[in-house]
Every structure is written in C-alpha cells, then in structure tokens.
Design a protein around this motif. Structure first.
Motif, mmCIF file in Angstrom:
data_model
loop_
_atom_site.group_PDB
_atom_site.id
_atom_site.type_symbol
_atom_site.label_atom_id
_atom_site.label_comp_id
_atom_site.label_asym_id
_atom_site.label_seq_id
_atom_site.Cartn_x
_atom_site.Cartn_y
_atom_site.Cartn_z
ATOM 1 N N PHE A 210 0.793 -1.220 0.000
ATOM 2 C CA PHE A 210 0.000 0.000 0.000
ATOM 3 C C PHE A 210 0.837 1.287 0.000
ATOM 4 N N ILE A 211 1.993 1.267 0.660
ATOM 5 C CA ILE A 211 2.748 2.507 0.818
ATOM 6 C C ILE A 211 3.786 2.675 -0.285
ATOM 7 N N ASP A 212 4.605 1.652 -0.520
ATOM 8 C CA ASP A 212 5.628 1.755 -1.561
ATOM 9 C C ASP A 212 5.056 2.050 -2.946
ATOM 10 N N PRO A 213 3.929 1.432 -3.357
ATOM 11 C CA PRO A 213 3.360 1.795 -4.656
ATOM 12 C C PRO A 213 3.000 3.276 -4.757
ATOM 13 N N GLN A 214 2.506 3.861 -3.650
ATOM 14 C CA GLN A 214 2.180 5.288 -3.653
ATOM 15 C C GLN A 214 3.435 6.125 -3.895
ATOM 16 N N LEU A 215 4.524 5.764 -3.199
ATOM 17 C CA LEU A 215 5.773 6.495 -3.374
ATOM 18 C C LEU A 215 6.339 6.304 -4.772
ATOM 19 N N SER A 216 6.218 5.103 -5.297
ATOM 20 C CA SER A 216 6.754 4.819 -6.632
ATOM 21 C C SER A 216 6.009 5.613 -7.696
ATOM 22 N N VAL A 217 4.675 5.664 -7.582
ATOM 23 C CA VAL A 217 3.885 6.436 -8.535
ATOM 24 C C VAL A 217 4.239 7.917 -8.449
ATOM 25 N N MET A 218 4.403 8.417 -7.218
ATOM 26 C CA MET A 218 4.746 9.823 -7.056
ATOM 27 C C MET A 218 6.143 10.114 -7.607
ATOM 28 N N THR A 219 7.080 9.168 -7.446
ATOM 29 C CA THR A 219 8.410 9.335 -8.009
ATOM 30 C C THR A 219 8.340 9.424 -9.523
ATOM 31 N N ASP A 220 7.553 8.539 -10.141
ATOM 32 C CA ASP A 220 7.379 8.583 -11.592
ATOM 33 C C ASP A 220 6.742 9.900 -12.023
ATOM 34 N N ASP A 221 5.748 10.368 -11.262
ATOM 35 C CA ASP A 221 5.100 11.645 -11.592
ATOM 36 C C ASP A 221 6.098 12.796 -11.523
ATOM 37 N N ALA A 222 7.008 12.754 -10.527
ATOM 38 C CA ALA A 222 8.015 13.812 -10.398
ATOM 39 C C ALA A 222 8.989 13.774 -11.570
ATOM 40 N N VAL A 223 9.381 12.578 -12.015
ATOM 41 C CA VAL A 223 10.287 12.453 -13.163
ATOM 42 C C VAL A 223 9.623 12.979 -14.431
ATOM 43 N N GLU A 224 8.325 12.712 -14.580
ATOM 44 C CA GLU A 224 7.595 13.141 -15.771
ATOM 45 C C GLU A 224 7.150 14.596 -15.706
ATOM 46 N N GLY A 225 7.380 15.254 -14.563
ATOM 47 C CA GLY A 225 7.011 16.666 -14.432
ATOM 48 C C GLY A 225 5.581 16.897 -14.015
ATOM 49 N N LYS A 226 4.840 15.836 -13.693
ATOM 50 C CA LYS A 226 3.459 15.998 -13.248
ATOM 51 C C LYS A 226 3.397 16.532 -11.823
ATOM 52 N N VAL A 227 4.465 16.298 -11.059
ATOM 53 C CA VAL A 227 4.587 16.812 -9.692
ATOM 54 C C VAL A 227 5.875 17.610 -9.606
ATOM 55 N N GLY A 228 5.809 18.812 -9.054
ATOM 56 C CA GLY A 228 6.996 19.643 -8.933
ATOM 57 C C GLY A 228 8.012 19.040 -7.974
ATOM 58 N N GLU A 229 9.291 19.368 -8.180
ATOM 59 C CA GLU A 229 10.329 18.815 -7.317
ATOM 60 C C GLU A 229 10.161 19.275 -5.878
ATOM 61 N N GLY A 230 9.732 20.525 -5.695
ATOM 62 C CA GLY A 230 9.510 21.020 -4.338
ATOM 63 C C GLY A 230 8.402 20.246 -3.636
ATOM 64 N N GLU A 231 7.334 19.956 -4.367
ATOM 65 C CA GLU A 231 6.228 19.198 -3.786
ATOM 66 C C GLU A 231 6.680 17.768 -3.475
ATOM 67 N N PHE A 232 7.503 17.211 -4.351
ATOM 68 C CA PHE A 232 8.006 15.858 -4.123
ATOM 69 C C PHE A 232 8.891 15.827 -2.879
ATOM 70 N N ARG A 233 9.742 16.837 -2.709
ATOM 71 C CA ARG A 233 10.588 16.894 -1.521
ATOM 72 C C ARG A 233 9.747 17.014 -0.257
ATOM 73 N N ARG A 234 8.671 17.801 -0.336
ATOM 74 C CA ARG A 234 7.816 17.956 0.840
ATOM 75 C C ARG A 234 7.152 16.616 1.197
#
Length: 268
Positions: A210-234
C-alpha cells in the motif's frame, strides 16, 4: 547499565535504521538525475550492508536476553529493549537530517558511475580523500521551507502517513518484542523468538502493498514533471517524519506486542 554488548547492539540498530532513512535520498537523487533505476541500484549496495548488520542483530539481542536470564538481572531487559528502540529513533532522525546530503552524494555517485561503471572503484573512491571532499561539499541541512505549506502533496494523504507510521513501528518492534517475549515466557522462548512474523508480517504487507506503490507512482510523476520537485521533496519529508513517529510509537508498543507473542507462544 550500558556495557560493550549493549553498545554493539545499539550501533547495529542505528546503522540499520540510518540506511533505511536514507532510502528517501535515493528517490530524490533519482528524480534529480532522471536515473531512477541507477539510483536504486546504488542504494541496494547500502541495503546489502544494512541487511548483513541486521542478521547479526538478532543473535546479539538473543544473547543479551539469555545472559540476563542466567544472571538474574532480567528486570533490566525492558530498559535494554527501550534503549534499542530509542537508538532506532535517533538514527532515523539523523538519517532525516542527512537526506539533503545523501541525495547530493547519490547524485554524484550516479554521475561518476555512468562514466566509470565499476562498483569496486566507486567504493574505493568513496573512501578516498576525494570522496571525503565530495561529502564535505554535499553537506546540507534540511530546509523547513518544504513544510511551510500545510497543503498535502499530491499523491500523499494522511492515510498513507498514518499507515507508514504504523508499519514502521511494527517493523521496528517485531524482532525486539519476539525476543523479549522469550523472557516473559522463558519455557517457550525458542517458539517466541520465531514469532516475530506475527508482528512483522502485517507491517511488511502494509508497507509493500500500500505505501511503496504510492511512493513509486509519485516518483514517476516527479520524473515526468506531473509533480513539482519542491512538492516531491515535501512529500518525502512528511514520509520521513512519519517513519520517525513510527519508531517512537514502537517504544509504546513493545510491551503489548511482547505480551501478545508470549500468549501465542504458550497457548497456540
């Protein structure tokens, strides 16, 4: 009383949890360099050292309990186990403080490895004077600016943070509680020592399903630019803090978890 065996246990516990906390630095470095697979491969080298240390931790803890039982000082065992869990919290906090430094070190290692492609040479370089200079240049402290906005980052919810806190607390307390349960039920202490899965199994499922998949998806979103780097760091900072909260919660769960394991060992 803190003696050499206990210090050894505390150092091993600290190293294991420090590596675990620095896992988040690998994700940030992967996003920054756009080389997710490479960043995780380098981190797996550190995980290997962490798991090797963890394989020694169980026997050291078991020997501690056996010694306490034989010399009649078992009443001090609970304090010893609390010291162990406190060491996990301190190491996790240090790991959080080192995440900015760790992500720069990972990024530098990724860049160097892309050119040289030798794990042995990378290890040698890390221990060399130039590696120490890289460490000094990479030293940073976390910026509280990532936490100024109370808006929950995209892809992370309070449910994820609470679940991560619970999972980390159970992982931290599982082995310790099973061994302490052997003191509570000494006639079944071998059985109790094998029941850490009763606690860790649920935590592992919670973490990896449940937790690692959420982080993995968010990591992919950050690489693709769907999530800002600042938001990813937060998001990473909030996840790190929930891990720290989990290690603190583990100290409160030690006795209930040990009593549950002791009951199962005796009656099931």
């Amino acid at each position: 009383m803190i003696d050499l065996p206990l210090v050894t246990i505390l150092l091993l516990t600290g190293f294991i949890n420090l590596i675990g906390a620095l896992a988040y630095a690998a994700r940030i470095a992967g996003v920054r360099t756009r080389r997710i697979a490479m960043s995780f491969a380098l981190f797996n080298i550190l995980v290997l050292f962490s798991r090797t240390s963890n394989s020694f931790l169980g026997p050291f803890l078991a020997k501690r309990i056996e010694t306490r039982i034989h010399d009649g000082s078992g009443v001090s065992l609970f304090i010893d186990m609390q010291f162990v869990l406190a060491a996990a919290s301190v190491a996790t906090l240090v790991g959080i403080l080192l995440v900015p430094t760790g992500q720069r070190m990972f990024a530098a290692a990724i860049g160097w490895y892309q050119t040289n492609r030798s794990t042995t040479k990378l290890a040698v370089k890390a221990m060399s004077p130039s590696g120490l200079r890289t460490f000094r240049r990479s030293l940073r402290i976390p910026s509280l600016g990532h936490l100024k906005s109370w808006r929950m980052p995209k892809g992370i919810s309070w449910g994820v943070l609470i679940a991560n806190c619970l999972a980390q607390s159970l992982l931290a307390v599982g082995v310790v509680a099973s061994l302490y349960a052997g003191f509570l039920a000494p006639e079944f202490r071998v059985t109790a020592s094998q029941l850490s899965a009763l606690i860790n199994g649920f935590a592992t499922i919670l973490l990896f399903a449940f937790i690692d998949p959420q982080l993995s998806v968010m990591t992919d979103d950050a690489v693709e630019g769907k999530v800002g780097e600042g938001e990813f760091r937060r998001a990473i900072m909030l996840i790190s803090l929930s891990r720290l909260a989990g290690t603190i919660l583990a100290q409160l769960l030690l006795m209930p978890a040990a009593m549950l394991i002791a009951y199962v060992a005796v009656h099931v």
